[in-house]
Scaffold this motif. Structure first.
Motif, PDB file in Angstrom:
ATOM      1  N   TRP A  41     -25.031 -70.573 -33.965  1.00  7.21           N
ATOM      2  CA  TRP A  41     -24.768 -69.342 -34.770  1.00  7.21           C
ATOM      3  C   TRP A  41     -23.572 -68.773 -34.147  1.00  7.21           C
ATOM      4  N   GLU A  42     -22.423 -68.504 -34.783  1.00  9.29           N
ATOM      5  CA  GLU A  42     -21.323 -67.961 -34.322  1.00  9.29           C
ATOM      6  C   GLU A  42     -21.402 -66.420 -34.166  1.00  9.29           C
ATOM      7  N   PRO A  43     -20.637 -66.103 -33.038  1.00  8.62           N
ATOM      8  CA  PRO A  43     -20.854 -64.483 -32.874  1.00  8.62           C
ATOM      9  C   PRO A  43     -20.436 -63.613 -33.986  1.00  8.62           C
ATOM     10  N   GLU A  44     -19.129 -64.221 -34.556  1.00  5.31           N
ATOM     11  CA  GLU A  44     -18.851 -63.086 -35.690  1.00  5.31           C
ATOM     12  C   GLU A  44     -19.715 -63.074 -36.841  1.00  5.31           C
ATOM     13  N   LYS A  45     -20.512 -64.069 -37.102  1.00  4.74           N
ATOM     14  CA  LYS A  45     -21.290 -64.176 -38.375  1.00  4.74           C
ATOM     15  C   LYS A  45     -22.630 -63.087 -37.834  1.00  4.74           C
ATOM     16  N   ILE A  46     -22.928 -63.064 -36.507  1.00  2.01           N
ATOM     17  CA  ILE A  46     -24.155 -62.120 -36.203  1.00  2.01           C
ATOM     18  C   ILE A  46     -23.622 -60.918 -36.247  1.00  2.01           C
ATOM     19  N   GLU A  47     -22.337 -60.607 -35.533  1.00  6.16           N
ATOM     20  CA  GLU A  47     -22.041 -59.338 -35.427  1.00  6.16           C
ATOM     21  C   GLU A  47     -21.833 -58.624 -37.061  1.00  6.16           C
ATOM     22  N   ARG A  48     -21.237 -59.541 -38.065  1.00 10.88           N
ATOM     23  CA  ARG A  48     -21.390 -58.939 -39.338  1.00 10.88           C
ATOM     24  C   ARG A  48     -22.816 -58.323 -39.799  1.00 10.88           C
ATOM     25  N   LEU A  49     -23.742 -59.211 -39.580  1.00  9.64           N
ATOM     26  CA  LEU A  49     -25.254 -58.803 -39.728  1.00  9.64           C
ATOM     27  C   LEU A  49     -25.726 -57.473 -39.073  1.00  9.64           C
ATOM     28  N   TYR A  50     -25.261 -57.347 -37.804  1.00  8.12           N
ATOM     29  CA  TYR A  50     -25.264 -56.388 -36.913  1.00  8.12           C
ATOM     30  C   TYR A  50     -24.831 -55.010 -37.487  1.00  8.12           C
ATOM     31  N   SER A  51     -23.571 -55.307 -37.769  1.00  8.65           N
ATOM     32  CA  SER A  51     -22.676 -53.898 -38.317  1.00  8.65           C
ATOM     33  C   SER A  51     -23.101 -53.508 -39.523  1.00  8.65           C
ATOM     34  N   LEU A  52     -23.471 -54.500 -40.492  1.00 12.16           N
ATOM     35  CA  LEU A  52     -23.998 -54.148 -41.807  1.00 12.16           C
ATOM     36  C   LEU A  52     -25.453 -53.333 -41.569  1.00 12.16           C
ATOM     37  N   CYS A  53     -26.359 -53.598 -40.526  1.00 16.40           N
ATOM     38  CA  CYS A  53     -27.336 -52.954 -40.315  1.00 16.40           C
ATOM     39  C   CYS A  53     -27.093 -51.495 -39.953  1.00 16.40           C
ATOM     40  N   LYS A  81     -29.306 -81.887 -26.484  1.00 12.04           N
ATOM     41  CA  LYS A  81     -28.022 -81.105 -27.029  1.00 12.04           C
ATOM     42  C   LYS A  81     -28.324 -80.054 -28.082  1.00 12.04           C
ATOM     43  N   LEU A  82     -29.459 -80.567 -28.908  1.00 12.52           N
ATOM     44  CA  LEU A  82     -29.844 -79.513 -30.036  1.00 12.52           C
ATOM     45  C   LEU A  82     -30.526 -78.358 -29.377  1.00 12.52           C
ATOM     46  N   ILE A  83     -31.400 -78.676 -28.305  1.00  8.47           N
ATOM     47  CA  ILE A  83     -31.831 -77.368 -27.583  1.00  8.47           C
ATOM     48  C   ILE A  83     -30.793 -76.604 -26.934  1.00  8.47           C
ATOM     49  N   GLU A  84     -29.728 -77.252 -26.351  1.00 10.32           N
ATOM     50  CA  GLU A  84     -28.771 -76.462 -25.661  1.00 10.32           C
ATOM     51  C   GLU A  84     -28.264 -75.572 -26.842  1.00 10.32           C
ATOM     52  N   ASN A  85     -27.823 -76.101 -28.017  1.00  2.00           N
ATOM     53  CA  ASN A  85     -27.254 -75.253 -29.102  1.00  2.00           C
ATOM     54  C   ASN A  85     -28.267 -74.151 -29.737  1.00  2.00           C
ATOM     55  N   TYR A  86     -29.608 -74.467 -29.568  1.00  3.41           N
ATOM     56  CA  TYR A  86     -30.513 -73.370 -29.901  1.00  3.41           C
ATOM     57  C   TYR A  86     -30.470 -72.168 -28.790  1.00  3.41           C
ATOM     58  N   ALA A  87     -30.466 -72.527 -27.746  1.00  2.00           N
ATOM     59  CA  ALA A  87     -30.399 -71.646 -26.484  1.00  2.00           C
ATOM     60  C   ALA A  87     -28.990 -70.778 -26.643  1.00  2.00           C
ATOM     61  N   LYS A  88     -27.966 -71.409 -27.146  1.00  2.00           N
ATOM     62  CA  LYS A  88     -26.960 -70.769 -27.217  1.00  2.00           C
ATOM     63  C   LYS A  88     -26.803 -69.746 -28.310  1.00  2.00           C
ATOM     64  N   THR A  89     -27.433 -70.121 -29.374  1.00  3.46           N
ATOM     65  CA  THR A  89     -27.544 -69.335 -30.371  1.00  3.46           C
ATOM     66  C   THR A  89     -28.387 -67.822 -30.062  1.00  3.46           C
ATOM     67  N   LEU A  90     -29.576 -68.387 -29.166  1.00  2.00           N
ATOM     68  CA  LEU A  90     -30.246 -67.212 -28.603  1.00  2.00           C
ATOM     69  C   LEU A  90     -29.479 -66.380 -27.850  1.00  2.00           C
ATOM     70  N   ASN A  92     -26.225 -65.827 -28.161  1.00  2.00           N
ATOM     71  CA  ASN A  92     -25.257 -64.954 -28.949  1.00  2.00           C
ATOM     72  C   ASN A  92     -26.167 -63.830 -29.506  1.00  2.00           C
ATOM     73  N   LEU A  93     -27.506 -63.928 -30.031  1.00  2.00           N
ATOM     74  CA  LEU A  93     -28.363 -62.985 -30.636  1.00  2.00           C
ATOM     75  C   LEU A  93     -28.671 -62.033 -29.569  1.00  2.00           C
ATOM     76  N   GLY A  94     -28.900 -62.454 -28.336  1.00  5.21           N
ATOM     77  CA  GLY A  94     -29.313 -61.573 -27.365  1.00  5.21           C
ATOM     78  C   GLY A  94     -28.218 -60.385 -26.869  1.00  5.21           C
ATOM     79  N   LYS A  95     -26.967 -60.857 -27.087  1.00  8.40           N
ATOM     80  CA  LYS A  95     -26.037 -60.228 -26.905  1.00  8.40           C
ATOM     81  C   LYS A  95     -25.699 -58.872 -27.930  1.00  8.40           C
TER      82      LYS A  95
END
Ligand code: DNO
Length: 348
Positions: A41-53, A81-90, A92-95
């Motif tokens: 999940w890209e940070p920009e997409k997460i940021e969009r949700l964060y800001s709307l909230c 590789k998929l677990i690595e991606n999942y961790a990266k999403t986490l 990005n969300l944690g930030k």
């Protein structure tokens, strides 16, 4: 306890400006819906949700769900590789301050129902499940209500075939492997993983289901003891199995319950049920007893009213309309206030 409300992002017909008006609402439970499963999940997409909230005075602390790729469940070659991606999403969300992530480990299908609009005598309608009816369907030509038909029949067949050697034990090992892979990032960012129980909590179409009862939780916490490995206590899912003592489980696992989906079902037969309004007296589950047990056990997680009925002429997303879930939130807020005060008084 923090009361939350599920919001399906910008495509949801219920605006955040309405959700914030529900009494006692701290935030929403949402997700990035347009990133294919398995990708970061890209940070920009997460940021969009964060800001709307934020603009709407709502917290953005709970995600439902970050879906787990089938190849992780299958233990396929590319799972690392998929677990690595999942961790990266986490990460990005944690930030962005996310503290709780709901997910499930059900092979192929998520929740299953046979009717999304079962009519009740009072004119409302809700989701329901009839076991025989579901079992009579041809799994290779499935058209289930609510089931996203994104799998072509051949694809579905291929996927079902790939599970033929996956036993309950193997699936559980793959879950543990996945959790061990993501625990370091969860600990680092203070993210609590909350596995959703299987809905309904029994095997489906020959596919194993492993998060169904108290025993599943014993195994899970023994295998991955970090407190960040917790659960979504979904009363409607676990409650469909008549053997589950939800009051006992709520108290016993209160500190592992990072997220509670509180909803009511009414038993129609040995395995059949219809979803009902949230109150204890409108169904078969002791919602009051469950709330009391959670508080007694020291629960300090997120709550959301789960599936509501369609009432007052609303034609909402099945289970996720505004009115009945808002009523559910008000009822649950009342129960928590009463029970929490009772415990505070008793401690004085
Ligand atoms: C249904 C939901 C589930 C839940 C997932 C969690 O209404 O409770 O679809 O979001 O199983 O991963």
């Amino acid at each position: 306890m923090k009361m939350t409300f599920r919001w399906y992002g910008e495509k949801d017909t219920i605006p955040l400006s309405y959700i914030r008006q529900i009494p006692g609402m701290s935030g929403v439970v949402t997700a990035v819906y347009d990133t294919p499963v398995g990708e970061v999940w890209e940070p920009e997409k997460i940021e969009r949700l964060y800001s709307l909230c934020k603009e709407n005075g709502l917290e953005f602390e709970v995600i439902e769900s970050v879906p787990v790729h089938e190849n992780i469940k299958l233990g396929a070659e590319n799972r690392d590789k998929l677990i690595e991606n999942y961790a990266k999403t986490l990460e990005n969300l944690g930030k962005f301050g996310v503290k709780c992530v709901c997910y499930n480990f059900m092979p192929v299908f998520d929740w299953l129902r046979t009717d999304l609009h079962k009519q009740a005598p009072d004119g409302s309608n809700s989701l329901s499940y009839k076991h025989e009816q579901l079992m009579s369907l041809d799994v290779n030509d499935l058209h289930l209500p609510g089931w996203d038909e994104s799998y072509k029949p051949e694809q579905l067949k291929g996927l079902l075939d790939s599970y033929k050697d996956i036993t309950h034990e193997k699936l559980f090992e793959n879950l543990v492997y996945f959790l061990k892979g993501i625990m370091p990032v969860c600990v680092k960012y203070g993210i609590n993983m909350a596995i959703h129980p299987d809905d309904p909590p029994w095997d489906m179409f020959g596919l194993p289901r492993i998060i169904t009862c108290e025993q599943s939780y014993e195994k899970l916490f023994t295998a991955v003891p970090e407190i960040n490995n917790g659960i979504t206590f979904c009363t409607g899912s676990l409650g469909a199995c008549r053997d589950n003592d939800l009051v006992k489980m709520a108290e016993k696992y209160a500190k592992r319950i990072h997220f509670a989906h509180l909803r009511q079902i009414k038993y129609d037969g040995e395995l059949d049920f219809t979803e009902a309004g949230h109150m204890t007296k409108t169904g078969s589950l002791d919602i009051y007893g469950i709330v009391k047990a959670l508080v007694k056990g020291g629960f300090d997680g997120y709550v959301r009213p789960d599936h509501g009925r369609n009432i007052w002429g609303e034609d909402g997303k099945p289970g996720y309309g505004l009115y009945d879930r808002a009523l559910g939130a008000a009822y649950l807020n009342g129960l928590f206030e009463a029970v929490e005060n009772e415990y505070k008084e008793a401690k004085k």
